[in-house]
Design an enzyme around this catalytic site. Structure first.
Site, PDB file in Angstrom:
ATOM      1  NE  ARG A  55      -4.141  -1.824   1.866  1.00 58.34           N
ATOM      2  CZ  ARG A  55      -4.824  -2.500   2.779  1.00 58.34           C
ATOM      3  NH1 ARG A  55      -4.499  -2.416   4.050  1.00 58.34           N
ATOM      4  NH2 ARG A  55      -5.845  -3.240   2.431  1.00 58.34           N
ATOM      5  CE  LYS A 112     -21.274 -16.956   5.320  1.00 57.04           C
ATOM      6  NZ  LYS A 112     -21.189 -16.182   6.544  1.00 57.04           N
ATOM      7  N   GLY A 157     -13.315  -3.862  -0.271  1.00 56.96           N
ATOM      8  CA  GLY A 157     -14.670  -3.375  -0.025  1.00 56.96           C
ATOM      9  C   GLY A 157     -15.088  -2.307  -1.009  1.00 56.96           C
TER      10      GLY A 157
HETATM   11  P1  AMP Z   1     -15.429 -14.339  -0.457  1.00 54.51           P
HETATM   12  O1  AMP Z   1     -14.726 -13.597   0.621  1.00 54.51           O
HETATM   13  O2  AMP Z   1     -16.916 -14.345  -0.344  1.00 54.51           O
HETATM   14  O3  AMP Z   1     -14.932 -13.987  -1.833  1.00 54.51           O
HETATM   15  O4  AMP Z   1     -15.092 -15.863  -0.221  1.00 54.51           O
HETATM   16  C1  AMP Z   1     -13.808 -16.348  -0.298  1.00 54.51           C
HETATM   17  C2  AMP Z   1     -13.769 -17.655   0.425  1.00 54.51           C
HETATM   18  O5  AMP Z   1     -14.663 -18.569  -0.174  1.00 54.51           O
HETATM   19  C3  AMP Z   1     -12.415 -18.310   0.411  1.00 54.51           C
HETATM   20  O6  AMP Z   1     -11.918 -18.312   1.717  1.00 54.51           O
HETATM   21  C4  AMP Z   1     -12.711 -19.720  -0.072  1.00 54.51           C
HETATM   22  O7  AMP Z   1     -12.055 -20.711   0.680  1.00 54.51           O
HETATM   23  C5  AMP Z   1     -14.193 -19.840   0.131  1.00 54.51           C
HETATM   24  N1  AMP Z   1     -14.799 -20.856  -0.717  1.00 54.51           N
HETATM   25  C6  AMP Z   1     -14.802 -20.922  -2.045  1.00 54.51           C
HETATM   26  N2  AMP Z   1     -15.421 -22.051  -2.457  1.00 54.51           N
HETATM   27  C7  AMP Z   1     -15.821 -22.714  -1.366  1.00 54.51           C
HETATM   28  C8  AMP Z   1     -16.513 -23.952  -1.136  1.00 54.51           C
HETATM   29  N3  AMP Z   1     -16.905 -24.719  -2.137  1.00 54.51           N
HETATM   30  N4  AMP Z   1     -16.763 -24.303   0.142  1.00 54.51           N
HETATM   31  C9  AMP Z   1     -16.371 -23.529   1.159  1.00 54.51           C
HETATM   32  N5  AMP Z   1     -15.711 -22.345   1.014  1.00 54.51           N
HETATM   33  C10 AMP Z   1     -15.445 -21.957  -0.238  1.00 54.51           C
END
Ligand code: AMP
Length: 418
Positions: A35, A218, A397
């Site tokens: 950064r 999610k 973010g």
């Molecule tokens: P996000 O912060 O929503 O982009 O999510 C990222 C996280 O999603 C990472 O830590 C991944 O390990 C997790 N992730 C991706 N695919 C899966 C899955 N099939 N099951 C559980 N966690 C997942």
């Protein structure tokens, strides 16, 4: 509106909002100065023109109180070395008028952590939102936030915002301060300009076919992103853990895979809206599942609607990747947000690594690719492909909110709400 490249800082003092929220080890040493390096082009331009620079930033979450562990004094040696001048330090950002006035052309001053003052974030402290006196407290805090922003503004002739990481926050130093400079005395820094251009390249000026790859854990955290993209993209690849909410909503068996029951109706709405808008949604057709959430889990491939209990989907399968490769390589604009598997486990990182390769290959063939918002950035870095995509965003973010179609207050304060 003025642009930094055309502006001559000679003889001027510029107050620059940077994002120096860098990680420190237990001895207060900077462990990753990405950064700091990101802000250098802007800072060096001010100095090279014969101006003086006043840098201001937050670090961590001190919640409006002085916290020596989050003092920016700890990064002075690092900033001095990177900038090539000995950086002075003002240990109270709200009382730095003298230090700022003494600055000579070519000199640099760093102000103490802005968030030692609750006025920076502008949220009333020590009072619950449910308290009847909350609204009054909030009003009073907004008034003192203006005063604080005015004080910061009084240190300089020019305001530059180069902190993309906090562009989605309407804080004293990121937005309110801009009110105290006329339109010829405030501008975006080089990093902010690059980020804003990258967002515009996908959201406003995309070449088609435009494909978004949305992964991650999610649906709930990506719903706004997906909804906004449905009006813009031709293809939407949905991968990673969030896919299982869709499969369950469609009546599939997803075993022990990650999912959000309360989001199932929304998932079906997304599929319906996509159909109405002519967007091709590509969900995975089969998944690499594990018999426990661990790198050394036993692996088996199942169709995504037929995962037995005791197994959870953890990575994209070769069958899904084959389909996604073709979509990605036929795209002219690509936006990638979120891994398509649990890429932190090396044994389940293959799918995400493949996606990174396809995005790099499409870029090589002339597509514009933006990787941003969260873990997909870590993924392209992990696979060493960051310099083979068009742009990797520095703001998690802020990038997500921009892709959701929200106005970023830090940008709007300078360029208006266009
Ligand atoms: P996000 O912060 O929503 O982009 O999510 C990222 C996280 O999603 C990472 O830590 C991944 O390990 C997790 N992730 C991706 N695919 C899966 C899955 N099939 N099951 C559980 N966690 C997942």
């Amino acid at each position: 509106m003025v642009t930094i490249d055309k502006f001559n800082f000679n003889g001027k003092k510029a107050i620059v909002r940077v994002d120096f929220n860098v990680p420190l080890d237990e001895n207060g040493k900077v462990t990753d100065d990405t950064r700091i390096r990101g802000a250098l082009p802007t800072l060096k331009k001010v100095l090279a023109d014969g101006g003086a620079v006043i840098m201001m930033s937050h670090m961590g979450k001190p919640k409006g109180k002085v916290n020596p562990k989050l003092s920016l004094s700890q990064i002075v040696p690092n900033v001095s070395e990177r900038l090539g001048v000995e950086v002075k330090f003002a240990d109270d950002c709200g009382k730095a008028a003298e230090a700022a006035a003494a600055l000579q052309p070519g000199e640099a001053l760093l102000l103490e952590n802005l968030r030692f003052y609750p006025e920076e974030e502008g949220k009333p402290v020590g009072i619950d939102k449910a308290d009847p006196a909350y609204d009054e407290a909030k009003k009073a805090m907004k008034a003192s936030q203006k005063e604080f922003a005015k004080t910061l503004a009084s240190y300089a002739d020019v305001y530059v915002n180069d902190a993309f990481g906090t562009a989605h926050r309407k804080h004293a130093s990121t937005a309110v301060i801009a009110d105290y400079f006329d339109e010829n005395s405030k501008m975006l820094g080089y990093l902010m300009e690059k980020e804003v251009t990258a967002i515009d390249n996908v959201l406003k000026n995309a070449q088609h076919p435009f494909t978004a790859i949305i992964g991650g854990s999610k649906v709930s955290s990506k719903l706004g992103v997906i909804k906004n993209l449905l009006d813009k993209v031709d293809n939407l690849i949905i991968g990673g853990g969030m896919g299982f909410t869709f499969f369950k909503a469609q009546g599939g068996s997803i075993g022990d895979s990650l999912h959000e029951d309360d989001l199932m109706p929304e998932a079906l709405n997304v599929l319906k809206a996509a159909e109405e808008k002519g967007v091709k949604i590509s969900l995975s057709v089969a998944t690499v599942a594990g018999n426990k959430f661990s790198n050394d889990a036993e692996q088996k491939i199942f169709e995504t609607h037929s995962i037995p209990d005791g197994w959870e989907g953890m990575d994209a399968s070769p069958a899904s990747l084959k389909i996604w490769k073709e979509i990605i390589l036929n795209s002219k604009t690509i936006l990638w947000n979120g891994p398509v598997g649990v890429f932190e486990f090396p044994n389940f990182a293959k799918g995400t690594g493949e996606i990174a390769k396809y995005v790099a290959e499409a870029t090589q063939n002339g597509a514009y690719s933006l990787v941003g918002g969260g873990d997909s950035v870590a993924a392209v870095n992990k696979f060493g492909l960051a310099d083979q995509v068009s742009y990797v965003s520095t703001g998690g973010g802020a990038m997500l909110e921009a892709i959701e179609g929200k106005i970023l207050p830090g940008v709007a304060a300078i360029v208006g709400e266009k």
